[in-house]
Scaffold this active site. Structure first.
Site, PDB file in Angstrom:
ATOM      1  N   HIS B 200      -5.373   4.213  -4.624  1.00  0.00           N
ATOM      2  CA  HIS B 200      -5.334   4.493  -3.184  1.00  0.00           C
ATOM      3  C   HIS B 200      -3.915   4.524  -2.630  1.00  0.00           C
ATOM      4  O   HIS B 200      -3.707   4.782  -1.440  1.00  0.00           O
ATOM      5  CB  HIS B 200      -6.211   3.495  -2.410  1.00  0.00           C
ATOM      6  CG  HIS B 200      -5.642   2.123  -2.299  1.00  0.00           C
ATOM      7  ND1 HIS B 200      -5.373   1.528  -1.100  1.00  0.00           N
ATOM      8  CD2 HIS B 200      -5.286   1.235  -3.244  1.00  0.00           C
ATOM      9  CE1 HIS B 200      -4.869   0.320  -1.314  1.00  0.00           C
ATOM     10  NE2 HIS B 200      -4.818   0.126  -2.613  1.00  0.00           N
ATOM     11  N   CYS B 323      -1.608  -9.988   3.508  1.00  0.00           N
ATOM     12  CA  CYS B 323      -2.057 -11.376   3.379  1.00  0.00           C
ATOM     13  C   CYS B 323      -1.256 -12.291   4.307  1.00  0.00           C
ATOM     14  O   CYS B 323      -1.815 -13.081   5.049  1.00  0.00           O
ATOM     15  CB  CYS B 323      -1.900 -11.869   1.948  1.00  0.00           C
ATOM     16  SG  CYS B 323      -2.260 -10.638   0.730  1.00  0.00           S
TER      17      CYS B 323
END
Lengths: 82, 389
Positions: B200, B323
């Site tokens: 991706h 994150c």
């Protein structure tokens, strides 16, 4: 079990850390690739191969030459007969 | 206007990739292990994709292991290679600018009795090959350095590092998730033993990744079960995703130079213009960086606030890694560059893609200074600065 030393293999397949049934699939795949009379060496740490590889040889009419214990894995030697 | 500038988070699927995947969701749904024609078609499609991905990185197809993501490829590399070599030593080197999928895998290794050295980087986030060399001990079995950090865009000297690891007979893995498909990546030129890829990142589907493992290098699988991927990664394959990854790799090879030229031009426009805003600094290397990557720290304000205000204008960007951003933590990558904690909070990353236009960049460059001004007006940290004290 036949233990052997200094067998000179024509072709080697290293499948250390690969689990069942990779030892049989790789054996079958490699035996198709080599010539009659040639010796295949299979390196594996899978214990089940101790039983499976000699049996496979008996079933298919190929010669199980023996094994060599090396550090933490086995080397199996098989001669192609058919 | 909608302006998507977060291409390291993910890329939109290329329509040609979608078309290639579609039959494998519908009529060609067979299990690749089945021996009848449906299975053979699925299996052939996977092997075709393996060839396409192999070509992208100049690898033999058989050295490609398909995974569910770049993170899985990184986990497999770090843990699988270290476990396979542990009889010869239990020391691993990683850099401080690695993705969490490497850093957390390293921490898991530490819990299993391995020693891990986290290598420092310079102010641009670049690892010094001499530091790699001096950190190697008799126990060192594996070095893992990212090809480029998606947070700061700097490209690491993997080729130089591989000369050292080859000489010392130590395995070298590189996380090429941010680079592969975006800039030329050649496993033989880099001379690495393992390399991670995510589809991706180059207009392929999510849920598809791969690990290149050089022939003759042993790896302990993470997932046991069937004989998929030569026993190295069990589980019925995600055939449509793998097909999509292969197609995306093929297209990436064809269009890479155009994509690089297009993105680099827009990137340079962004960097040049944004650096004119007072107290905004570029992060990462000024030249040797990803062609689609522009990253900054903005003093006196928080990245999260910038992201939200930009999103309200239809501009989508990132602040550090996904994150760290979610955890509202200062980015460990930026801290490792020597960026002060307060300044690291003001991280903003714009990453470009083939679909971005000059009009979109005009819009960004018009709106972004206004967002900074507005936020600095509200920021208690900016007060002294605005008053000139």
């Amino acid at each position: 079990m036949k233990f052997v030393d200094n067998v000179k293999a024509d072709v080697t397949a290293d499948i250390v850390y690969m689990m069942c049934p990779m030892h049989l699939l790789k054996l079958d795949e490699m035996m198709k690739k080599i010539e009659k009379g040639q010796i295949l060496e299979i390196m594996t740490d899978y214990d089940g191969a101790l039983e499976d590889i000699p049996q496979w040889c008996e079933k298919t009419g190929n010669e199980f030459i023996g094994i060599h214990e090396d550090e933490d894995y086995f080397k199996f030697y098989v001669r192609k007969l058919v | 206007m909608r302006c998507y500038l977060d291409h390291v988070a993910t890329n939109p699927l290329d329509p040609q990739v979608f078309d290639a995947m579609l039959p494998y969701f519908k009529e060609e749904f067979g299990n690749p292990l089945s021996i009848y024609d449906l299975g053979i078609k699925a299996r052939t499609a996977i092997e075709n994709a393996r060839e396409q991905v192999g070509k992208l990185i100049n690898s033999k197809p058989s050295n490609i292991i398909f995974t569910s993501s770049g993170a899985e490829a990184n986990n497999l590399a770090l843990r699988g290679l270290a476990m396979a070599k542990q009889s010869t030593g239990k020391h691993v080197l990683v850099s401080k600018v690695e993705h969490h999928s490497i850093l957390n895998s390293a921490r898991v290794l530490e819990k299993s009795g391995f020693a891990v050295t986290y290598l420092p980087v310079d102010k641009y986030g670049v690892v010094d090959p001499d530091v790699v060399k001096s950190s190697i001990t008799k126990e060192t079995i594996l070095v893992s350095i990212t090809h480029a950090s998606s947070e700061i865009g700097s490209i690491e000297p993997i080729k130089e590092i591989s000369k050292i690891t080859k000489q010392k007979k130590i395995l070298l893995h590189t996380d090429a998730v941010a680079t592969c498909g975006n800039i030329p990546v050649d496993v033989n030129d880099l001379d690495v033993d393992a390399l991670s890829i995510a589809a991706h990142q180059f207009y392929g589907p999510k849920g598809a990744g791969a690990l290149y493992v050089r022939e003759g290098v042993r790896i302990v699988p993470l997932i046991y079960g069937g004989i998929q991927e030569g026993g190295r990664r069990a589980g019925t394959e995600n055939v449509p995703a793998i097909v999509g990854m292969g197609k995306a790799a093929e297209i990436a090879m064809q269009r890479m130079s155009d994509r690089i030229a297009h993105c680099q031009r827009l990137r340079d426009r962004i960097i040049e213009s944004i650096l004119k805003i007072p107290n905004v600094y570029l992060t990462g290397h000024p030249e040797n960086r990803l062609p689609h990557h522009a990253s900054f720290v903005v003093e006196f304000i928080e990245g999260e606030a910038m992201l939200l205000m930009l999103a309200m204008k239809g501009i989508y960007a990132a602040s550090g890694s996904a994150c760290s951003s979610r955890a509202l933590k200062s980015s460990p990558v930026l801290l490792s560059l020597g960026v002060q904690t307060a300044l690291a909070q003001g991280s903003i990353v714009f990453t470009l893609g083939q679909g971005n236009t000059d009009a979109e960049i005009d819009y960004l460059l018009d709106e972004f200074p206004k967002v900074i001004s507005r936020l600095r007006e509200m920021s208690p940290f900016a007060k002294g600065w605005q008053q000139g004290s």
